[in-house]
Design an enzyme around this catalytic site. Sequence first.
Site, PDB file in Angstrom:
ATOM      1  CG  HIS A  98      -2.288  -0.842   1.038  1.00 27.98           C
ATOM      2  ND1 HIS A  98      -3.143  -0.321   0.377  1.00 27.98           N
ATOM      3  CD2 HIS A  98      -2.564  -2.041   1.329  1.00 27.98           C
ATOM      4  CE1 HIS A  98      -4.123  -1.102   0.288  1.00 27.98           C
ATOM      5  NE2 HIS A  98      -3.598  -2.273   1.122  1.00 27.98           N
ATOM      6  CE  LYS A 148      -6.116  14.410   0.012  1.00 30.15           C
ATOM      7  NZ  LYS A 148      -6.082  13.076  -0.973  1.00 30.15           N
ATOM      8  NE  ARG A 149      -4.453  10.021   9.994  1.00 27.75           N
ATOM      9  CZ  ARG A 149      -4.357   9.425  10.796  1.00 27.75           C
ATOM     10  NH1 ARG A 149      -5.091   8.308  11.058  1.00 27.75           N
ATOM     11  NH2 ARG A 149      -3.459   9.346  11.577  1.00 27.75           N
ATOM     12  CB  THR A 155      -9.882   5.442  -1.947  1.00 22.80           C
ATOM     13  OG1 THR A 155      -9.853   5.692  -0.713  1.00 22.80           O
ATOM     14  CG2 THR A 155      -9.182   4.138  -2.462  1.00 22.80           C
ATOM     15  CE  LYS A 215     -13.712   7.220  -0.038  1.00 18.83           C
ATOM     16  NZ  LYS A 215     -13.156   7.451   1.263  1.00 18.83           N
ATOM     17  CE  LYS A 227      -2.790  10.855   2.758  1.00 19.60           C
ATOM     18  NZ  LYS A 227      -3.675  10.492   1.816  1.00 19.60           N
TER      19      LYS A 227
HETATM   20  C1  LIG Z   1     -11.660   7.700   1.587  1.00 18.98           C
HETATM   21  C2  LIG Z   1     -11.359   7.883   2.749  1.00 18.98           C
HETATM   22  C3  LIG Z   1     -10.008   8.094   3.262  1.00 18.98           C
HETATM   23  C4  LIG Z   1      -9.042   8.139   2.154  1.00 18.98           C
HETATM   24  O1  LIG Z   1      -8.610   9.404   1.689  1.00 18.98           O
HETATM   25  P1  LIG Z   1      -7.592   9.604   0.578  1.00 18.98           P
HETATM   26  O2  LIG Z   1      -7.909  10.999   0.068  1.00 18.98           O
HETATM   27  O3  LIG Z   1      -7.465   8.474  -0.256  1.00 18.98           O
HETATM   28  O4  LIG Z   1      -6.209   9.531   1.497  1.00 18.98           O
HETATM   29  C5  LIG Z   1      -9.423   8.547   4.443  1.00 18.98           C
HETATM   30  N1  LIG Z   1     -10.452   8.647   5.521  1.00 18.98           N
HETATM   31  C6  LIG Z   1     -11.585   8.427   5.377  1.00 18.98           C
HETATM   32  C7  LIG Z   1     -12.647   8.619   6.550  1.00 18.98           C
HETATM   33  C8  LIG Z   1     -12.303   8.129   4.104  1.00 18.98           C
HETATM   34  O5  LIG Z   1     -13.495   8.198   3.940  1.00 18.98           O
END
Ligand SMILES: *Cc1c(COP(=O)(O)O)cnc(C)c1O
Length: 833
Positions: A376, A567-568, A675, A679, A573
């Site tokens: 990952h 995101k985190r 991911t 979304k 990032k």
């Molecule tokens: C989808 C999701 C992530 C992943 O987000 P990235 O932008 O791909 O890092 C992290 N936390 C939550 C709560 C999510 O729903």
Amino acid sequence: MPKRQFKKSQPKTEITKLPGLGMDTGGLKDDFKRYYGNRLGRDENCASLHYAYEAFSLAISDRLIERWKKTYNAYKQADSKMAYYLSMEFLMGRTLSNAMLNLGIDESAKSALYDLGLELEELVENEPDAGLGNGGLGRLAACFIDSCATLQLPVTGYGLRYEYGMFTQLIVNGEQVEKPDHWLRNGNVWEIERLEYKQRIKFGGRTETHVDEFGRKRVSWVDTHDVLAVPFDTPVPGYQNGTVNTLRLWKATATEEFNLDEFNAGDYAESVAAKNTAENITMVLYPNDANENGKALRLKQQYLLASASLQDVLERWIGRHGNDFSQFAAKNCFQLNDTHPSIAVAELMRLLIDVYGLEWYEAWLITRETMAYTNHTLLPEALERWSVSLFRSLLPRLLEIIFQINADFLTEVSARWPGDIDRQRRMSLIEEGHEQHVRMAYLAIVGSFSVNGVAELHSKLLQQGLFRDFYELWPEKFNNKTNGVTPRRWLASCNPDLAELITETIGGGWLTDLTQLKKLEKYADDKAFQKRWQEVRLNAKKRLVDYKKAEHDIDVNLDALFDVQVKRIHEYKRQLLNVLHVIHLYDRIKRGDTANWTSRCVLIGGKAAPGYFMAKRIIKLINNVSEVINNDPMVGDKLKLIFLPNYRVSGMEKICPGADLSEQISTAGKEASGTGNMKFMMNGALTIGTLDGANIEIREEVGDENFFLFGLTEQEVEEARRHYDPVGIIEADEDLKRVMNLLEMRYFNSFEPDIFDPVIASLKSPYDPWMTIADFRSFVDAQRRVEEAYRDQERWTRMSILNCAASGKFSTDRTIADYNNEIWKLTPIPALD
Ligand SMILES: *Cc1c(COP(=O)(O)O)cnc(C)c1O
């Protein structure tokens, strides 16, 4: 616990036969009342919504359990191959809405609640998130098991039942404060404890070698301190197909005899205290995303997951096939979600050899045909290494097995590349040095038949970089499986208005075949459709504003461009790049450069690992900049910056439908897939992004003209790194110079001197791994193109429709079909009726 509890004279089915449960309004209402009044013992005097939530969920849960048994029996009857998804994280979020959608009782449930005078929305909001994961990796596992059930694949998820999930994030004085997430405090109606399937897990002790009756050398692992792993099962419904799969989460508890010795010695209290030590193992999720941790307790967690899950599978195998393992590899497959559960490679060897008496070579063949590994991350700091001394004290028998695997493996390497000592050193499962370490990723590669990355670029970089030596040895093991998200949760359930508009326009087939969204393309220029699309999206923006109103009572202009990065918080990032751009916009307003202005509302959210200093400082910076901008009368509604606290799954369900612009701005080559990007796209947001992770594939699908690309490519990053001169770049760029000047003159921290010095220093360092300054100009230019596009609402709407229409590839139904066709090779099994 005795396994058989029926009287011999009575046929078993006499008590297991049940009448079918009604799926209509009446049936749901009756069950609700029975649970509320009888099981929970509440009446009209109870003011708490929680019990209404609980009673209603129990009624829904009954309907899942009914289908769960039928699914189990269908799998049992087919005796087909099974796959197991081993993951330290399952970021499930809430269950109720998803269960209703997948059972297809949305409508009757709504009218039942209406009749009862209850508000569905309120009940739903009462449910805590199951936050048993950090971010993308954990959420992927949750989306995967949803798709497995929808595709009717016999797959079980195995994980840990952490007592405390991902911490709750509070923002106090602009800083992150962590609050423990005791998500089980009010009970969990969705799980079933299954004591009858508990497993014993060994720790510590030592090994003894002896010769058995057949003259074979056998090893025993003795004097161990055992704990029990007790499974809690959660039903995982497929989309309106009668299938309900299982998520099995292990909880650590003390063994029953734990206290006997001490008890006899009179030290009762001491012995009860030992129970805590055992239960500590699954007490808390480690809140580090993309970072190794090195704590002994974390290794215990990993081993407990691997050992309990493998013993569970083997016990079922023995029950069916006796001691015949000839078909085991043909009938079982373990998918390892990152290196976290990779100790399973050594544990399967141990169980097959020490417990079931197989020869080493037999056990190794089986292991290598049943294990598959998903990587990952390319970040070297995330690759887990455990010190050999820790391993020896905690898992001595497993260390012996790893040494033996390594010896055999290095023989293979030296046969292939005779005399290449450096290669042997590089590839060894044991890293030499001041202290020896076990390289868990290498153990996973050596013990698996498949190694995959999670997006095209990521898989390519694994082969060329991190795992190059292994790729040269076994090119056939390596493959790609681009991530996805489940369109049930991330479109149908979180954005019902948009889902309804789509279904009305192209039919409902997209829910299980997301490529059908392509049919929306031909409506992209249809004025009437565009208008409805805009209305639905505007409503989603309203809902997002309401959601954050609970925290921020800031007036937001709904016409503003909603620019979202959630995101985190991690340096790679590059939330910092986003902040630099916001400061630049602020600077433009202050200097009156506002011709053709596009109002913008920038929303940033995410948790920082509690020990990650820079990430926490970035959160503080966002909040300080926000404070200044939002309170500057000169700015008005031209610009807003808002930090969204406590980002989590249920938050994202409100955020992604309301976003106009999705920020996916990592340094190229660092984000494995992402991911969140998928979304947003699915819900009609446009992406501003680098050529990183799945962004590349998103752009390929939607076309360059519907994507805002910027920044260095992965190759350019590596090339530029060698002569990177951020200070020179700042000097040469007037806009950037002004932004840095505001930071350096403490414009955003006048009462807190120095706090942003580390942030400024990292930006200006020629060794900044994330090269934020290098992409500033390109980012600002791309943001100008965004503004221009947004000012033409017709054009923007067209692009929004086309993004949604092109998101079909990013369903986990496609990802899981790929895993199944190329790795697991399972046959779909319809549930029995
Ligand atoms: C989808 C999701 C992530 C992943 O987000 P990235 O932008 O791909 O890092 C992290 N936390 C939550 C709560 C999510 O729903």
